[in-house]
Design a protein around this motif. Structure first.
Motif, PDB file in Angstrom:
ATOM      1  N   VAL A 111       8.408   5.857  -4.565  1.00 23.00           N
ATOM      2  CA  VAL A 111       6.991   6.035  -4.915  1.00 23.00           C
ATOM      3  C   VAL A 111       6.154   4.873  -4.394  1.00 23.00           C
ATOM      4  CG1 VAL A 111       7.445   7.533  -6.884  1.00 23.00           C
ATOM      5  CG2 VAL A 111       7.309   5.061  -7.246  1.00 23.00           C
ATOM      6  N   LEU A 112       6.732   3.675  -4.306  1.00 17.37           N
ATOM      7  CA  LEU A 112       6.012   2.557  -3.685  1.00 17.37           C
ATOM      8  C   LEU A 112       5.768   2.858  -2.209  1.00 17.37           C
ATOM      9  CD1 LEU A 112       4.823  -0.282  -3.551  1.00 17.37           C
ATOM     10  CD2 LEU A 112       7.166  -1.167  -3.292  1.00 17.37           C
ATOM     11  N   ALA A 113       6.792   3.359  -1.518  1.00 17.31           N
ATOM     12  CA  ALA A 113       6.635   3.702  -0.105  1.00 17.31           C
ATOM     13  C   ALA A 113       5.541   4.750   0.075  1.00 17.31           C
ATOM     14  CB  ALA A 113       7.961   4.209   0.456  1.00 17.31           C
ATOM     15  N   GLU A 114       5.528   5.754  -0.770  1.00 11.76           N
ATOM     16  CA  GLU A 114       4.506   6.790  -0.669  1.00 11.76           C
ATOM     17  C   GLU A 114       3.121   6.221  -0.941  1.00 11.76           C
ATOM     18  OE1 GLU A 114       5.602  10.154  -3.072  1.00 11.76           O
ATOM     19  OE2 GLU A 114       7.591  10.310  -2.151  1.00 11.76           O
ATOM     20  N   ALA A 115       3.020   5.320  -1.919  1.00 12.49           N
ATOM     21  CA  ALA A 115       1.730   4.703  -2.228  1.00 12.49           C
ATOM     22  C   ALA A 115       1.237   3.866  -1.059  1.00 12.49           C
ATOM     23  CB  ALA A 115       1.856   3.854  -3.484  1.00 12.49           C
ATOM     24  N   VAL A 116       2.136   3.106  -0.424  1.00  9.17           N
ATOM     25  CA  VAL A 116       1.757   2.260   0.711  1.00  9.17           C
ATOM     26  C   VAL A 116       1.223   3.115   1.852  1.00  9.17           C
ATOM     27  CG1 VAL A 116       2.684   0.777   2.545  1.00  9.17           C
ATOM     28  CG2 VAL A 116       3.256   0.311   0.152  1.00  9.17           C
ATOM     29  N   VAL A 117       1.921   4.177   2.204  1.00 11.55           N
ATOM     30  CA  VAL A 117       1.475   5.046   3.301  1.00 11.55           C
ATOM     31  C   VAL A 117       0.163   5.726   2.944  1.00 11.55           C
ATOM     32  CG1 VAL A 117       2.064   7.081   4.682  1.00 11.55           C
ATOM     33  CG2 VAL A 117       3.818   5.378   4.154  1.00 11.55           C
ATOM     34  N   PHE A 118       0.026   6.178   1.718  1.00 13.76           N
ATOM     35  CA  PHE A 118      -1.214   6.809   1.254  1.00 13.76           C
ATOM     36  C   PHE A 118      -2.395   5.848   1.346  1.00 13.76           C
ATOM     37  CE2 PHE A 118      -3.939   7.330  -2.608  1.00 13.76           C
ATOM     38  CZ  PHE A 118      -4.670   8.419  -2.164  1.00 13.76           C
ATOM     39  N   LEU A 119      -2.217   4.623   0.879  1.00 17.77           N
ATOM     40  CA  LEU A 119      -3.304   3.642   0.910  1.00 17.77           C
ATOM     41  C   LEU A 119      -3.693   3.304   2.343  1.00 17.77           C
ATOM     42  CD1 LEU A 119      -2.024   1.327  -1.968  1.00 17.77           C
ATOM     43  CD2 LEU A 119      -4.162   2.650  -2.002  1.00 17.77           C
ATOM     44  N   GLU A 120      -2.698   3.066   3.178  1.00 18.01           N
ATOM     45  CA  GLU A 120      -2.988   2.728   4.573  1.00 18.01           C
ATOM     46  C   GLU A 120      -3.722   3.864   5.280  1.00 18.01           C
ATOM     47  OE1 GLU A 120       0.708  -0.311   5.645  1.00 18.01           O
ATOM     48  OE2 GLU A 120       0.865   1.813   6.153  1.00 18.01           O
ATOM     49  N   ALA A 121      -3.262   5.092   5.059  1.00 16.70           N
ATOM     50  CA  ALA A 121      -3.881   6.244   5.715  1.00 16.70           C
ATOM     51  C   ALA A 121      -5.303   6.481   5.225  1.00 16.70           C
ATOM     52  CB  ALA A 121      -3.039   7.491   5.476  1.00 16.70           C
ATOM     53  N   SER A 122      -5.596   6.023   4.015  1.00 12.67           N
ATOM     54  CA  SER A 122      -6.926   6.206   3.437  1.00 12.67           C
ATOM     55  C   SER A 122      -7.888   5.084   3.799  1.00 12.67           C
ATOM     56  CB  SER A 122      -6.811   6.311   1.912  1.00 12.67           C
ATOM     57  OG  SER A 122      -5.980   7.394   1.542  1.00 12.67           O
ATOM     58  N   GLY A 123      -7.402   4.092   4.558  1.00 14.17           N
ATOM     59  CA  GLY A 123      -8.265   3.014   4.998  1.00 14.17           C
ATOM     60  C   GLY A 123      -8.510   1.936   3.963  1.00 14.17           C
ATOM     61  N   VAL A 124      -7.699   1.918   2.918  1.00 10.50           N
ATOM     62  CA  VAL A 124      -7.850   0.905   1.870  1.00 10.50           C
ATOM     63  C   VAL A 124      -7.038  -0.334   2.258  1.00 10.50           C
ATOM     64  CG1 VAL A 124      -7.415   0.355  -0.566  1.00 10.50           C
ATOM     65  CG2 VAL A 124      -8.213   2.648   0.102  1.00 10.50           C
ATOM     66  N   GLU A 125      -7.622  -1.529   2.048  1.00 11.55           N
ATOM     67  CA  GLU A 125      -6.898  -2.763   2.346  1.00 11.55           C
ATOM     68  C   GLU A 125      -5.708  -2.883   1.395  1.00 11.55           C
ATOM     69  OE1 GLU A 125      -7.666  -7.564   2.921  1.00 11.55           O
ATOM     70  OE2 GLU A 125      -9.343  -6.229   2.425  1.00 11.55           O
ATOM     71  N   LEU A 126      -4.542  -2.991   1.972  1.00 13.33           N
ATOM     72  CA  LEU A 126      -3.318  -2.860   1.189  1.00 13.33           C
ATOM     73  C   LEU A 126      -3.114  -4.016   0.209  1.00 13.33           C
ATOM     74  CD1 LEU A 126      -0.869  -1.003   0.850  1.00 13.33           C
ATOM     75  CD2 LEU A 126       0.314  -2.347   2.590  1.00 13.33           C
ATOM     76  N   GLY A 127      -3.358  -5.260   0.638  1.00 14.53           N
ATOM     77  CA  GLY A 127      -3.097  -6.415  -0.213  1.00 14.53           C
ATOM     78  C   GLY A 127      -3.812  -6.358  -1.550  1.00 14.53           C
ATOM     79  N   PRO A 128      -5.159  -6.258  -1.550  1.00 16.11           N
ATOM     80  CA  PRO A 128      -5.871  -6.176  -2.827  1.00 16.11           C
ATOM     81  C   PRO A 128      -5.484  -4.955  -3.655  1.00 16.11           C
ATOM     82  CG  PRO A 128      -7.371  -6.719  -1.042  1.00 16.11           C
ATOM     83  CD  PRO A 128      -6.061  -6.350  -0.408  1.00 16.11           C
ATOM     84  N   ALA A 129      -5.219  -3.822  -2.979  1.00 19.22           N
ATOM     85  CA  ALA A 129      -4.852  -2.614  -3.719  1.00 19.22           C
ATOM     86  C   ALA A 129      -3.562  -2.817  -4.496  1.00 19.22           C
ATOM     87  CB  ALA A 129      -4.723  -1.443  -2.752  1.00 19.22           C
ATOM     88  N   LEU A 130      -2.556  -3.374  -3.827  1.00 15.21           N
ATOM     89  CA  LEU A 130      -1.282  -3.587  -4.507  1.00 15.21           C
ATOM     90  C   LEU A 130      -1.368  -4.693  -5.547  1.00 15.21           C
ATOM     91  CD1 LEU A 130       1.232  -3.190  -1.543  1.00 15.21           C
ATOM     92  CD2 LEU A 130       0.649  -1.518  -3.309  1.00 15.21           C
ATOM     93  N   GLU A 131      -2.232  -5.665  -5.318  1.00 14.16           N
ATOM     94  CA  GLU A 131      -2.406  -6.744  -6.301  1.00 14.16           C
ATOM     95  C   GLU A 131      -2.903  -6.192  -7.631  1.00 14.16           C
ATOM     96  OE1 GLU A 131      -4.974 -10.890  -6.974  1.00 14.16           O
ATOM     97  OE2 GLU A 131      -5.122  -9.782  -5.072  1.00 14.16           O
ATOM     98  N   VAL A 132      -3.903  -5.326  -7.580  1.00 12.88           N
ATOM     99  CA  VAL A 132      -4.438  -4.790  -8.833  1.00 12.88           C
ATOM    100  C   VAL A 132      -3.470  -3.788  -9.456  1.00 12.88           C
ATOM    101  CG1 VAL A 132      -5.770  -2.874  -7.806  1.00 12.88           C
ATOM    102  CG2 VAL A 132      -6.538  -3.952  -9.947  1.00 12.88           C
ATOM    103  N   ILE A 133      -2.752  -3.032  -8.628  1.00  7.57           N
ATOM    104  CA  ILE A 133      -1.743  -2.115  -9.169  1.00  7.57           C
ATOM    105  C   ILE A 133      -0.644  -2.898  -9.883  1.00  7.57           C
ATOM    106  CG2 ILE A 133       0.107  -0.513  -8.522  1.00  7.57           C
ATOM    107  CD1 ILE A 133      -1.781   0.544  -6.332  1.00  7.57           C
ATOM    108  N   ALA A 134      -0.240  -4.020  -9.293  1.00  5.41           N
ATOM    109  CA  ALA A 134       0.832  -4.824  -9.882  1.00  5.41           C
ATOM    110  C   ALA A 134       0.452  -5.383 -11.243  1.00  5.41           C
ATOM    111  CB  ALA A 134       1.204  -5.970  -8.943  1.00  5.41           C
ATOM    112  N   GLY A 135      -0.854  -5.537 -11.497  1.00 10.33           N
ATOM    113  CA  GLY A 135      -1.297  -6.070 -12.780  1.00 10.33           C
ATOM    114  C   GLY A 135      -1.397  -5.044 -13.878  1.00 10.33           C
ATOM    115  N   GLY A 136      -1.177  -3.778 -13.568  1.00  5.89           N
ATOM    116  CA  GLY A 136      -1.278  -2.716 -14.555  1.00  5.89           C
ATOM    117  C   GLY A 136       0.073  -2.117 -14.898  1.00  5.89           C
TER     118      GLY A 136
END
Length: 292
Positions: free
Chosen positions: A184-209
């Motif tokens: 599911v992490l792999a799927e989230a990474v590909v989804f975020l990248e394909a959607s044009g979202v900056e991966l670092g900040p996205a995963l940082e906030v996800i990691a805090g929840g």
């Protein structure tokens, strides 16, 4: 100083043996391919050309091998542990193997005057290096106590989970959960990248929840960088999910997500990713998404 034998100096076994040596024991190690004992010898341990020589005089015999047939061969061969270990020694199998094989070997060890623990680990190469592995121990309580110093030398979390085979059963459940987190992490990474979202900040906030996990903390950067140097090889996780499926069938339990994960891991191996870190499941998502 007690003598500890260590059989298997791979990605995990080598740093684990070094930590046992540094904990004040003398480690006599054997690896079927040469050239792997350098770090242990540098730490003060010794390399032995055969299993028989490695186990001579050892009060604890440790195994860290790839699969059930490897453990069976080392235990039962003419040059093996059962034939040469001292009576009363504790055999600690850190390998991940089938629970039924663990039970069979424990019974055979008992007939030879030995006590055997199945003690698979979780935490990857980093955990093996810094001695912070989680160790799931099955077998007799007295053997757990007698091997306690060795177990604590490699693991920060050491838990006796039940009789022989219980450690391997818990490890199968662990590998199911790790594979699920990775996928599911792999799927989230590909989804975020394909959607044009900056991966670092996205995963940082996800990691805090609530979605935060040790898998995210340790594997997201490698996925982002497409760096898959093995801490735990995909082909071994593929083997472990096969163990899960067999054990679940024996227990009359359905694991539909586990079956899907086993197929995705099998696909990774079939596509040449078996020697890569299991975080290379990302490559499978990229292939399925037409982005490889």
């Amino acid at each position: 100083m007690s003598i500890v034998a260590f059989i298997g100096l791979g990605i995990m076994g080598s740093p684990m043996a070094v930590n046992v040596q540094r904990a004040g024991h003398h480690v006599q190690a054997h690896n079927r391919s040469s050239g792997r004992a350098g770090p242990l010898v540098e730490a003060g341990g010794s390399e032995c050309p055969t299993v028989a020589e490695a186990v001579r005089g050892a009060s604890v015999v440790c195994l860290m091998l790839p699969d059930s047939p490897d453990v069976q061969a080392v235990m039962t061969g003419e040059d093996g542990v059962l034939a040469h270990a001292a009576e009363g020694a504790v055999v600690v199998d850190f390998s991940t193997i089938r629970p039924d094989v663990a039970r069979e070997l424990a019974q055979e060890a008992e007939t030879r005057g030995l006590r055997m623990l199945d003690a698979p680990v979780s935490g990857g190469e980093a955990g093996a290096r810094d001695g912070s592995l989680s160790v799931m121990v099955g077998g007799p309580a007295d053997a757990v106590q007698d091997a306690g110093e060795v177990l604590r030398a490699v693991g920060r979390t050491v838990v006796h989970v039940g009789p022989a085979g219980a450690g391997q059963t818990v490890k199968a459940a662990n590998q199911l959960m790790v594979a699920g987190h990775l996928q599911v992490l792999a799927e989230a990474v590909v989804f975020l990248e394909a959607s044009g979202v900056e991966l670092g900040p996205a995963l940082e906030v996800i990691a805090g929840g609530l979605a935060g996990s040790r898998v995210l903390e340790s594997k997201a950067e490698g996925m982002a960088q497409r760096a898959f140097e093995p801490g735990f090889r995909t082909e071994l996780h593929h083997k472990d999910l096969g163990i899960l499926e067999d054990a679940a069938r024996e227990a009359s339990v359905v694991v539909p997500v586990g079956a899907l994960l086993a197929q995705l891991m099998a696909s990774a191996v079939a596509n040449g990713d078996g020697a890569l870190d299991h975080s290379a499941l990302l490559r499978g998502v990229l292939r399925l998404s037409g982005r490889a």
